[in-house]
Structure formats: structure tokens, C-alpha cells
Design a protein around this motif. Structure first.
Motif, mmCIF file in Angstrom:
data_model
loop_
_atom_site.group_PDB
_atom_site.id
_atom_site.type_symbol
_atom_site.label_atom_id
_atom_site.label_comp_id
_atom_site.label_asym_id
_atom_site.label_seq_id
_atom_site.Cartn_x
_atom_site.Cartn_y
_atom_site.Cartn_z
ATOM 1 N N LEU A 143 0.794 -1.151 0.203
ATOM 2 C CA LEU A 143 -0.230 0.068 0.134
ATOM 3 C C LEU A 143 0.947 1.299 0.024
ATOM 4 N N LEU A 144 1.874 1.060 0.450
ATOM 5 C CA LEU A 144 2.863 2.614 0.212
ATOM 6 C C LEU A 144 3.828 2.824 -1.082
ATOM 7 N N LYS A 145 3.407 4.461 -1.621
ATOM 8 C CA LYS A 145 4.441 4.488 -1.998
ATOM 9 C C LYS A 145 5.624 4.321 -1.702
ATOM 10 N N PRO A 146 6.943 3.649 -3.439
ATOM 11 C CA PRO A 146 8.211 3.879 -3.212
ATOM 12 C C PRO A 146 8.408 4.581 -2.412
ATOM 13 N N GLY A 147 9.394 4.338 -1.660
ATOM 14 C CA GLY A 147 9.935 5.504 -0.725
ATOM 15 C C GLY A 147 9.114 6.004 0.551
ATOM 16 N N GLY A 148 7.874 4.589 1.102
ATOM 17 C CA GLY A 148 6.682 5.415 1.904
ATOM 18 C C GLY A 148 7.407 4.836 3.385
ATOM 19 N N LEU A 149 6.689 4.991 4.298
ATOM 20 C CA LEU A 149 7.517 4.835 5.866
ATOM 21 C C LEU A 149 6.131 4.422 6.326
ATOM 22 N N GLU A 218 12.693 -8.952 5.553
ATOM 23 C CA GLU A 218 12.630 -10.019 4.220
ATOM 24 C C GLU A 218 11.369 -10.057 3.342
ATOM 25 N N ILE A 219 10.792 -8.876 3.793
ATOM 26 C CA ILE A 219 9.201 -8.582 2.795
ATOM 27 C C ILE A 219 9.819 -7.335 2.304
ATOM 28 N N GLY A 220 11.448 -6.815 2.490
ATOM 29 C CA GLY A 220 11.457 -5.791 1.346
ATOM 30 C C GLY A 220 11.961 -4.447 1.573
ATOM 31 N N PHE A 221 11.301 -4.475 3.124
ATOM 32 C CA PHE A 221 11.655 -2.747 3.733
ATOM 33 C C PHE A 221 12.760 -2.747 4.369
ATOM 34 N N GLN A 222 13.454 -0.891 3.623
ATOM 35 C CA GLN A 222 15.066 -0.960 3.864
ATOM 36 C C GLN A 222 14.879 0.190 4.908
ATOM 37 N N ASP A 223 15.669 0.685 5.581
ATOM 38 C CA ASP A 223 16.125 0.993 7.100
ATOM 39 C C ASP A 223 15.565 0.661 8.155
ATOM 40 N N VAL A 224 15.660 0.159 7.923
ATOM 41 C CA VAL A 224 14.287 -1.209 9.290
ATOM 42 C C VAL A 224 15.471 -1.046 10.172
ATOM 43 N N ASP A 225 14.649 -0.644 11.496
ATOM 44 C CA ASP A 225 15.282 -0.626 12.922
ATOM 45 C C ASP A 225 14.188 -0.435 13.705
ATOM 46 N N CYS A 226 14.138 -0.802 15.069
ATOM 47 C CA CYS A 226 13.837 0.110 16.511
ATOM 48 C C CYS A 226 13.658 1.662 17.208
ATOM 49 N N PHE A 227 13.234 2.299 16.919
ATOM 50 C CA PHE A 227 13.449 3.893 17.157
ATOM 51 C C PHE A 227 13.354 3.960 18.949
ATOM 52 N N PHE A 228 12.213 3.821 19.749
ATOM 53 C CA PHE A 228 12.230 3.762 20.677
ATOM 54 C C PHE A 228 12.114 2.207 21.098
ATOM 55 N N LYS A 229 11.940 2.264 22.668
ATOM 56 C CA LYS A 229 12.078 1.037 23.080
ATOM 57 C C LYS A 229 12.195 0.832 25.090
ATOM 58 N N LEU A 230 10.902 0.922 25.573
ATOM 59 C CA LEU A 230 11.033 0.664 27.017
ATOM 60 C C LEU A 230 10.303 -0.989 27.143
ATOM 61 N N LEU A 235 8.796 1.421 18.761
ATOM 62 C CA LEU A 235 8.880 2.134 18.041
ATOM 63 C C LEU A 235 9.519 1.107 16.899
ATOM 64 N N PHE A 236 9.266 0.687 16.049
ATOM 65 C CA PHE A 236 10.020 0.326 14.987
ATOM 66 C C PHE A 236 9.179 0.131 13.283
ATOM 67 N N GLY A 237 9.738 -0.040 12.599
ATOM 68 C CA GLY A 237 9.428 0.063 11.042
ATOM 69 C C GLY A 237 11.002 0.239 10.411
ATOM 70 N N GLY A 238 9.972 0.262 8.922
ATOM 71 C CA GLY A 238 11.605 0.499 7.813
ATOM 72 C C GLY A 238 10.506 1.383 6.665
ATOM 73 N N LYS A 239 11.578 1.687 5.282
ATOM 74 C CA LYS A 239 10.587 2.684 4.441
ATOM 75 C C LYS A 239 10.903 1.061 2.606
ATOM 76 N N LYS A 240 10.007 1.806 2.113
ATOM 77 C CA LYS A 240 9.850 0.441 1.078
ATOM 78 C C LYS A 240 10.231 1.500 -0.295
#
Length: 242
Positions: A143-149, A218-230, A235-240
Motif C-alpha cells: 500500500l505504500l508509495k516507493p519511499g513510503g514509511l 524479508e518483505i523488502g523494507f529498507q532502513d528497518v530499525d527499532c527507534f524506541f523501546k521501553l 516503535l519500529f518500522g522501515g521504508k519501501k
């Protein structure tokens, strides 16, 4: 419909989450601040966003306040949550959808508004079976655009039992403090009893954040990271890819 999520259709549970639990989440304001900082630095622009399991729309409307031209699709299983969102989100800039993310064809309800620059989710996906979680991440990628987050503010599995206990202790303290600020009369023991016997507890299907980040990669997201954890909050995610 996914049976794992039926409880969230109840008005009393939706009210409890919106008025008590959501406002009492430890470092809730800081989490939202991190979300916004990641969005600002990871994207060049946000014209259209999708807020999954939106509740009262807190994540989506926070981003829309930063991007005055952005429009949003707010989706939740609970009609009561959607009604709460409608009271707080500008209707001229938003579309509201009642839909179950556990349904295989859920994307049909938002496909006409895709692709999205940003997909957000807050404390919703952990209710789904693990296989469905991974399928949903693929749906979001599509559902994301190329470069979408994609950003997921989520309840994740602890790596050890003592961290699990520390999380409970922190959450109870935070809920009790919130209750005290509102002039409540419950004791900390009262809050603890309610926390340990909360009605949605059996519906939580938690997965370590590391594994979920692996799925995204594995799906194809780039820049995948955990940006916050307590403890169990992450909070985690990545970019298409562009």
C-alpha cells in the motif's frame, strides 16, 4: 472476522482504553514525539497517510498537524473508536473506515486511497495471530508509495521474565499516577488488580521486536530499525525502496 479482536468492539473496553489506559501509557508523549521526529527525518513529504487501529486518531492527527496539507484514512475495528476519532479529526481532511485487520481482504476498504506516503499503527497489530501479522506487514508494504514509511508503535514480547515484571510495575505506576492527577481515589493495589485482570489481556499475542524487524526486512523494507523501546513498548518500522 478475527475472533482475537472481538473484545475491542465493546463500547466499555473502547472507553476504558481511550480514557484510562491510553492516557496512562508510560512516556506516551515522548513516544508520539519520537514518531513525529522519525516521520520528519525519514520522509520528504506526507500527502496521504493511513492510521491502522487508529483509536481516537492520536498518531494520524499528530502527523497531520505537522503537515497541514496532508489527508488521512483512519481505520479501526471498533465503531466506538472511530466515533472517538471523528470527534477529534478534521472531517475535511479525513476518511473513516470500520474494518478488521484480521480479514484477508481488508485492503479493499482503503485501496482507492492508496498509495500512501505513511502508514502508522499504534497498539493494534499485536492482537493478530503471528502468521497474520506477517501477512499484514506485506499488505502495508504493497500500500505504500516507493519511499513510503511504515511505523508501528507496539506492545512486544519481553526477552526475559524480570523485564516482564518490570514492565508491569512501570505501567501500574503510570496508570496510578494518571488516576491521581485526575483526582481518583483508587489505591495502587486497586490499579494493579485491574491491570492484571484487564479484559483484553488474553488477546495479546506478543512477538519480540527483533523478529518483527526481521520480517520487515524479508518483505523488502529498507532502513528497518527499532527507534524506541521501553520494556514491552517499542516503535519500529522501515521504508519501501524508492
Amino acid at each position: 472476522m478475527n475472533n482475537q479482536s472481538h473484545a475491542w468492539q465493546r463500547q466499555d473496553l473502547a472507553k476504558l482504553f481511550l480514557e484510562d489506559v491510553r492516557a496512562g501509557i508510560p512516556l506516551a508523549a515522548e513516544q508520539i514525539d519520537v514518531v513525529l521526529r522519525v516521520v520528519v527525518h525519514a520522509t520528504t513529504n506526507v500527502d496521504r497517510l493511513l492510521d491502522l487501529g487508529c483509536g481516537d486518531g492520536i498518531l494520524g492527527r499528530t502527523v497531520m498537524a505537522e503537515y497541514a496539507h496532508a489527508t488521512g484514512v483512519f481505520l479501526d475495528l471498533s465503531e466506538h473508536m472511530i466515533e472517538a476519532a471523528k470527534k477529534k479529526v478534521d472531517h475535511q481532511r479525513a476518511i473513516f473506515v470500520v474494518q478488521d485487520l484480521g480479514a484477508k481482504d481488508w485492503t479493499q476498504s482503503v485501496a482507492s486511497h492508496a498509495p500512501f506516503d505513511l502508514v502508522l499503527s499504534g497498539f493494534a497489530i499485536h492482537h493478530l495471530p503471528n502468521e497474520r501479522k506477517r501477512e499484514l506487514y506485506q499488505d502495508i508494504f504493497d500500500l505504500l508509495k516507493p519511499g513510503g514509511l511504515f511505523l508501528n508503535l507496539e506492545h512486544v514480547a519481553p526477552r526475559c521474565q524480570w523485564a516482564d515484571r518490570a514492565f508491569d510495575d512501570l505501567f501500574i505506576d503510570s496508570l496510578w499516577s494518571h488516576d491521581q492527577r485526575r483526582g481518583g481515589t483508587r489505591t495502587r493495589d486497586d490499579v494493579a488488580t485491574e491491570w492484571y485482570h484487564r479484559p483484553d489481556k488474553t488477546e495479546n499475542i506478543l512477538v519480540p521486536v527483533e523478529l518483527q524487524c526481521q520480517w520487515l526486512g524479508e518483505i523488502g523494507f529498507q532502513d528497518v530499525d527499532c527507534f524506541f523501546k521501553l520494556f514491552q513498548l517499542a516503535l519500529f518500522g522501515g521504508k519501501k525502496p524508492e
